[in-house]
Design a protein around this motif. Structure first.
Motif, PDB file in Angstrom:
ATOM      1  N   UNK A  27     -30.924  11.119  19.164  1.00 13.85           N
ATOM      2  CA  UNK A  27     -31.125  12.170  18.037  1.00 13.85           C
ATOM      3  C   UNK A  27     -32.483  11.681  17.339  1.00 13.85           C
ATOM      4  N   UNK A  28     -33.193  12.804  16.495  1.00 14.21           N
ATOM      5  CA  UNK A  28     -34.204  12.527  15.883  1.00 14.21           C
ATOM      6  C   UNK A  28     -34.010  11.242  14.878  1.00 14.21           C
ATOM      7  N   UNK A  29     -35.044  10.400  14.677  1.00 16.49           N
ATOM      8  CA  UNK A  29     -34.948   9.202  13.928  1.00 16.49           C
ATOM      9  C   UNK A  29     -34.762   7.906  14.735  1.00 16.49           C
ATOM     10  N   UNK A  30     -34.459   8.266  16.241  1.00 15.35           N
ATOM     11  CA  UNK A  30     -34.110   7.177  16.804  1.00 15.35           C
ATOM     12  C   UNK A  30     -34.830   7.389  18.273  1.00 15.35           C
ATOM     13  N   UNK A  31     -34.956   6.348  19.081  1.00 14.66           N
ATOM     14  CA  UNK A  31     -35.602   6.294  20.185  1.00 14.66           C
ATOM     15  C   UNK A  31     -34.883   5.328  21.236  1.00 14.66           C
ATOM     16  N   UNK A  32     -35.188   5.506  22.544  1.00 17.74           N
ATOM     17  CA  UNK A  32     -34.830   4.433  23.498  1.00 17.74           C
ATOM     18  C   UNK A  32     -35.866   4.333  24.691  1.00 17.74           C
ATOM     19  N   UNK A  33     -36.001   2.965  24.887  1.00 14.90           N
ATOM     20  CA  UNK A  33     -37.083   2.791  26.045  1.00 14.90           C
ATOM     21  C   UNK A  33     -36.525   2.475  27.051  1.00 14.90           C
ATOM     22  N   UNK A  34     -35.061   2.736  27.285  1.00 14.35           N
ATOM     23  CA  UNK A  34     -34.261   2.487  28.547  1.00 14.35           C
ATOM     24  C   UNK A  34     -34.060   3.660  29.475  1.00 14.35           C
ATOM     25  N   UNK A  44     -32.329   3.424  19.334  1.00 14.98           N
ATOM     26  CA  UNK A  44     -32.440   2.222  18.447  1.00 14.98           C
ATOM     27  C   UNK A  44     -33.118   3.115  17.075  1.00 14.98           C
ATOM     28  N   UNK A  45     -33.057   2.956  15.885  1.00 12.46           N
ATOM     29  CA  UNK A  45     -33.488   3.473  14.700  1.00 12.46           C
ATOM     30  C   UNK A  45     -34.817   3.368  14.439  1.00 12.46           C
ATOM     31  N   UNK A  46     -35.391   4.241  13.976  1.00 14.37           N
ATOM     32  CA  UNK A  46     -36.851   3.744  13.717  1.00 14.37           C
ATOM     33  C   UNK A  46     -36.752   3.093  12.272  1.00 14.37           C
ATOM     34  N   UNK A  47     -37.694   2.532  11.891  1.00 11.57           N
ATOM     35  CA  UNK A  47     -38.018   1.590  10.576  1.00 11.57           C
ATOM     36  C   UNK A  47     -37.850   2.542   9.605  1.00 11.57           C
ATOM     37  N   UNK A  48     -37.413   2.053   8.248  1.00 15.13           N
ATOM     38  CA  UNK A  48     -37.312   2.727   7.137  1.00 15.13           C
ATOM     39  C   UNK A  48     -38.447   3.591   6.794  1.00 15.13           C
ATOM     40  N   UNK A  49     -38.128   4.859   6.219  1.00 12.20           N
ATOM     41  CA  UNK A  49     -39.248   5.665   5.803  1.00 12.20           C
ATOM     42  C   UNK A  49     -40.202   6.214   6.988  1.00 12.20           C
ATOM     43  N   UNK A  50     -39.403   6.283   8.271  1.00 14.50           N
ATOM     44  CA  UNK A  50     -40.128   6.860   9.275  1.00 14.50           C
ATOM     45  C   UNK A  50     -39.201   7.623  10.387  1.00 14.50           C
ATOM     46  N   UNK A  51     -39.522   8.285  11.264  1.00 14.11           N
ATOM     47  CA  UNK A  51     -38.693   9.343  11.671  1.00 14.11           C
ATOM     48  C   UNK A  51     -39.458   9.704  13.017  1.00 14.11           C
ATOM     49  N   UNK A  52     -38.711  10.126  14.191  1.00 12.95           N
ATOM     50  CA  UNK A  52     -39.231  10.685  15.489  1.00 12.95           C
ATOM     51  C   UNK A  52     -38.669  11.826  15.859  1.00 12.95           C
ATOM     52  N   UNK A  53     -38.888  12.666  16.798  1.00  8.13           N
ATOM     53  CA  UNK A  53     -38.319  13.643  17.482  1.00  8.13           C
ATOM     54  C   UNK A  53     -37.118  13.337  18.294  1.00  8.13           C
ATOM     55  N   UNK A  54     -36.038  13.993  18.420  1.00  9.17           N
ATOM     56  CA  UNK A  54     -34.884  14.030  19.253  1.00  9.17           C
ATOM     57  C   UNK A  54     -35.699  13.696  20.713  1.00  9.17           C
TER      58      UNK A  54
END
Length: 119
Positions: A27-34, A44-54
């Protein structure tokens, strides 16, 4: 699979069940390098006050939110008084003879100083 080789879910996606169903995006605000992730808990959750696309696949996909600045994938710092941050890695000064509260997101949050006027 119809007798063909199965391929791993891409980084930024996961699949929790057996069968031919598609991989789901983190989901948006998370990432996975696996690759071949099997659970949304691997996102994994992005750091506080940051986000990412799904579907993000790297911590560097995490970008600071408006009102904050910092290097992609790192902690974000609140914009200081007299500046504004539109998100990302830049903190910009308010125009000459103007000022803002800490955490200003856009230049229109900068107000003229006493004794000055403007648009």
């Amino acid at each position: 699979s119809d007798g063909t080789e199965c391929s791993a879910c891409l980084k930024g996606t996961y699949k929790m069940e057996m069968g031919d169903s598609a991989c789901e995006q983190c989901e948006a605000g998370k990432f996975s390098g696996n690759a071949a992730a099997t659970s949304p808990t691997q996102c994994k959750q992005c750091a506080n006050h940051s986000s990412s696309e799904a579907g993000s696949s790297s911590i560097t996909d995490c970008m600071c939110s408006a009102g904050y600045f910092g290097i992609r994938g790192d902690e974000c710092t609140r914009c200081i008084q007299g500046s504004f941050c539109m998100g990302g890695d830049q903190m910009l000064d308010c125009p000459l003879n103007s000022w803002s509260e800490a955490g200003a997101e856009i230049v229109t949050k900068c107000s003229c100083n006493m004794g000055y006027t403007g648009p």
